[in-house]
Design a protein around this motif. Structure first.
Motif, PDB file in Angstrom:
ATOM      1  N   PRO A 282      -1.497  -5.572  18.981  1.00 60.42           N
ATOM      2  CA  PRO A 282      -0.156  -5.332  19.507  1.00 60.42           C
ATOM      3  C   PRO A 282      -0.182  -4.880  20.966  1.00 60.42           C
ATOM      4  N   ASP A 283       0.898  -5.164  21.681  1.00 58.69           N
ATOM      5  CA  ASP A 283       1.057  -4.682  23.048  1.00 58.69           C
ATOM      6  C   ASP A 283       1.794  -3.348  22.986  1.00 58.69           C
ATOM      7  N   LEU A 284       1.059  -2.263  23.067  1.00 57.02           N
ATOM      8  CA  LEU A 284       1.663  -0.940  22.963  1.00 57.02           C
ATOM      9  C   LEU A 284       2.557  -0.621  24.152  1.00 57.02           C
ATOM     10  N   HIS A 285       2.367  -1.343  25.244  1.00 57.55           N
ATOM     11  CA  HIS A 285       3.140  -1.075  26.456  1.00 57.55           C
ATOM     12  C   HIS A 285       4.612  -1.476  26.299  1.00 57.55           C
ATOM     13  N   ARG A 286       4.916  -2.231  25.251  1.00 53.84           N
ATOM     14  CA  ARG A 286       6.296  -2.646  24.972  1.00 53.84           C
ATOM     15  C   ARG A 286       6.876  -1.923  23.754  1.00 53.84           C
ATOM     16  N   ALA A 287       6.126  -0.974  23.207  1.00 50.94           N
ATOM     17  CA  ALA A 287       6.562  -0.279  21.999  1.00 50.94           C
ATOM     18  C   ALA A 287       7.697   0.701  22.298  1.00 50.94           C
TER      19      ALA A 287
END
Length: 246
Positions: A6-11
């Protein structure tokens, strides 16, 4: 790792466990537990020794006293629960837990602690991206560890063993602690990410309804983490950095 992570920067929000995820304090905890249980089992004449496998199966991720009771139960030992104020020498669940905490605190203060480099780099990236972050840790030492490691200011929310006891939150693997972390951070679990290295912690986040549960394999094993509900597995948080090769 070849899987898509997952891209945590968009969470909408990210809730991290502490020991073994952000800092290598899990190793300090493991040594403290080994010292205490080796002594207890030897004095009580229990022939089956305490091992790292016992740590991962019965102690890892749980509140301290629950871990003591779970471990002793695995050896068919039942002793009085006692009180949180029991002295470390008391032969109660709380006494043994307090004995372990004294050993951990002494080691932490003498050795100090630093965050995993990959974990610190990820925290810096997520803060720069404006992602809300919190810590969900069963440890009552979480605030001291975060301060010692110099990373307390990254988090607006810390749900730890002190909060769990005060607010009567059930120990991981129950969903209570991760559910409370999301509530305090102001995000719905269905759009949040949990990052955990303990089987009990992964199960807690999954039960709380987190959309993404990243399992960090520091020894529990990928199969056990997946079985508990991990949606992805990494061996270090550097795998989750922007631009990292997955």
């Amino acid at each position: 790792m070849s899987e898509t992570l997952p891209d945590l920067h968009r969470a909408a929000g990210v809730l991290f466990d502490l020991d073994g995820v952000l800092t290598p304090t899990a190793e300090v905890h493991m040594r403290a537990w080994q010292h205490v249980f080796d002594d207890v089992l030897a004095r009580w004449g229990v022939t089956e020794p305490y091992s790292d496998a016992d740590y991962f199966a019965y102690v890892d991720g749980k509140k301290r006293y629950d871990g003591v009771a779970s471990m002793l139960r695995s050896r068919n030992i039942e002793i009085p629960w006692g009180e949180v104020t029991d002295p470390p020498q008391a032969e109660t669940v709380c006494g043994i837990g307090n004995r372990k905490n004294a050993a951990f605190a002494a080691a932490l203060r003498s050795e100090g602690i630093a965050p995993f480099p990959g974990s610190l780099a990820l925290l810096e990236q997520l803060r720069a991206a404006g992602v809300p972050m919190g810590v969900v840790s069963s440890s009552k030492n979480a605030q001291e560890v975060l301060g010692s490691a110099g990373i307390r200011d990254f988090f607006t929310v810390v749900v730890d063993g002190v909060v769990a006891e005060r607010d009567h939150l059930a120990s991981k693997p129950a969903p209570d602690m991760f559910a409370e972390g999301a509530r305090m951070l102001g995000v719905e679990p269905s759009v949040a990410v949990a990052v955990e290295d303990a089987v009990a912690g992964v199960a807690s986040a999954a039960a709380a309804g987190y959309a993404v549960v990243v399992g960090v394999d520091r020894g529990a094993g990928p199969q056990a983490l997946r079985a508990a509900g991990a949606t992805g597995i990494v061996d270090d948080l550097s795998r989750l950095l922007a631009g990292a090769s997955h």
